[in-house]
Scaffold this active site. Sequence first.
Site, PDB file in Angstrom:
ATOM      1  N   SER A  53       7.320  36.746  42.989  1.00  0.00           N
ATOM      2  CA  SER A  53       6.362  35.934  42.240  1.00  0.00           C
ATOM      3  C   SER A  53       6.928  34.592  41.813  1.00  0.00           C
ATOM      4  O   SER A  53       6.179  33.627  41.636  1.00  0.00           O
ATOM      5  CB  SER A  53       5.880  36.709  41.005  1.00  0.00           C
ATOM      6  OG  SER A  53       6.990  37.107  40.205  1.00  0.00           O
ATOM      7  N   ASN A 119      13.080  41.617  40.923  1.00  0.00           N
ATOM      8  CA  ASN A 119      12.356  42.859  40.624  1.00  0.00           C
ATOM      9  C   ASN A 119      13.236  44.086  40.805  1.00  0.00           C
ATOM     10  O   ASN A 119      13.023  45.107  40.137  1.00  0.00           O
ATOM     11  CB  ASN A 119      11.109  42.959  41.508  1.00  0.00           C
ATOM     12  CG  ASN A 119      10.058  41.936  41.114  1.00  0.00           C
ATOM     13  OD1 ASN A 119       9.746  41.763  39.945  1.00  0.00           O
ATOM     14  ND2 ASN A 119       9.507  41.240  42.097  1.00  0.00           N
ATOM     15  N   ASP A 200       4.670  35.567  29.322  1.00  0.00           N
ATOM     16  CA  ASP A 200       5.411  36.791  29.655  1.00  0.00           C
ATOM     17  C   ASP A 200       6.924  36.592  29.580  1.00  0.00           C
ATOM     18  O   ASP A 200       7.683  37.552  29.708  1.00  0.00           O
ATOM     19  CB  ASP A 200       5.023  37.303  31.040  1.00  0.00           C
ATOM     20  CG  ASP A 200       5.323  36.303  32.159  1.00  0.00           C
ATOM     21  OD1 ASP A 200       6.016  35.295  31.927  1.00  0.00           O
ATOM     22  OD2 ASP A 200       4.838  36.528  33.291  1.00  0.00           O
TER      23      ASP A 200
END
Length: 233
Positions: A53, A119, A200
């Site tokens: 992302s 991730n 976030d």
Amino acid sequence: MSRRLTPIAFLPTRWLLAAWLLLAVLPVQGFAQATPAAVPPPPTRTLLVMGDSLSAGYGMAANEGWVGLLADRLRDSHPDWTVVNASISGETSAGGSARVVDEVLRHRPAVVMIALGANDGLRGLPLREMRRNLARMIGASQFVGAEVLLVGMRMPPNLSADYTRGFEAVYRDLAKLFDVELLPFLLEPVALERASFQPDNLHPTAQVQPALRDHVWRSLAPMIGRADAAIGE
């Protein structure tokens, strides 16, 4: 006895047709010979980006992300280059490893940028698995003759010190093992500025994407130059 000449009106029809075709073709052939051969366009070279992302432009339009901005810069300075952004939000090194062969065979890139691992770290993936996945991606890229820019990440300090140090070492070790370029930390220009991140606290805002593009460009530009020089040899 004198030889009589046959009037043209009495020549067989097939002879007249052959003569007409000959006269019609000759000027075209002469023109074709005088026209220089068309110069073929320069070959197109591809930069393939495989990331998560952070490279896909999470929370913004694709052209606002650093990869989109990088594509704009290449389009202006190196119009014979194209950027393929194969980044996927949520992607792990395992996902990249599963996709890499298809991507490099399809696009035959001159340069591959591998920006994965964030991730994996957030999920606590064993480092040996991450190392194996990234190594497969590098190997597949080199198999098709591409240069590789390995883009590293760092984990937040709330993870164990051993894991954090080992995570960074994966990128250094692979870069040395495969002799590829290493950008140690993608977010280095903005990592310490809370205002640079979306709510976030993981994804940079659109406003700081140019800084990330410039950060990556400093490592990428010499690779673009080498690829161009190799084509000209």
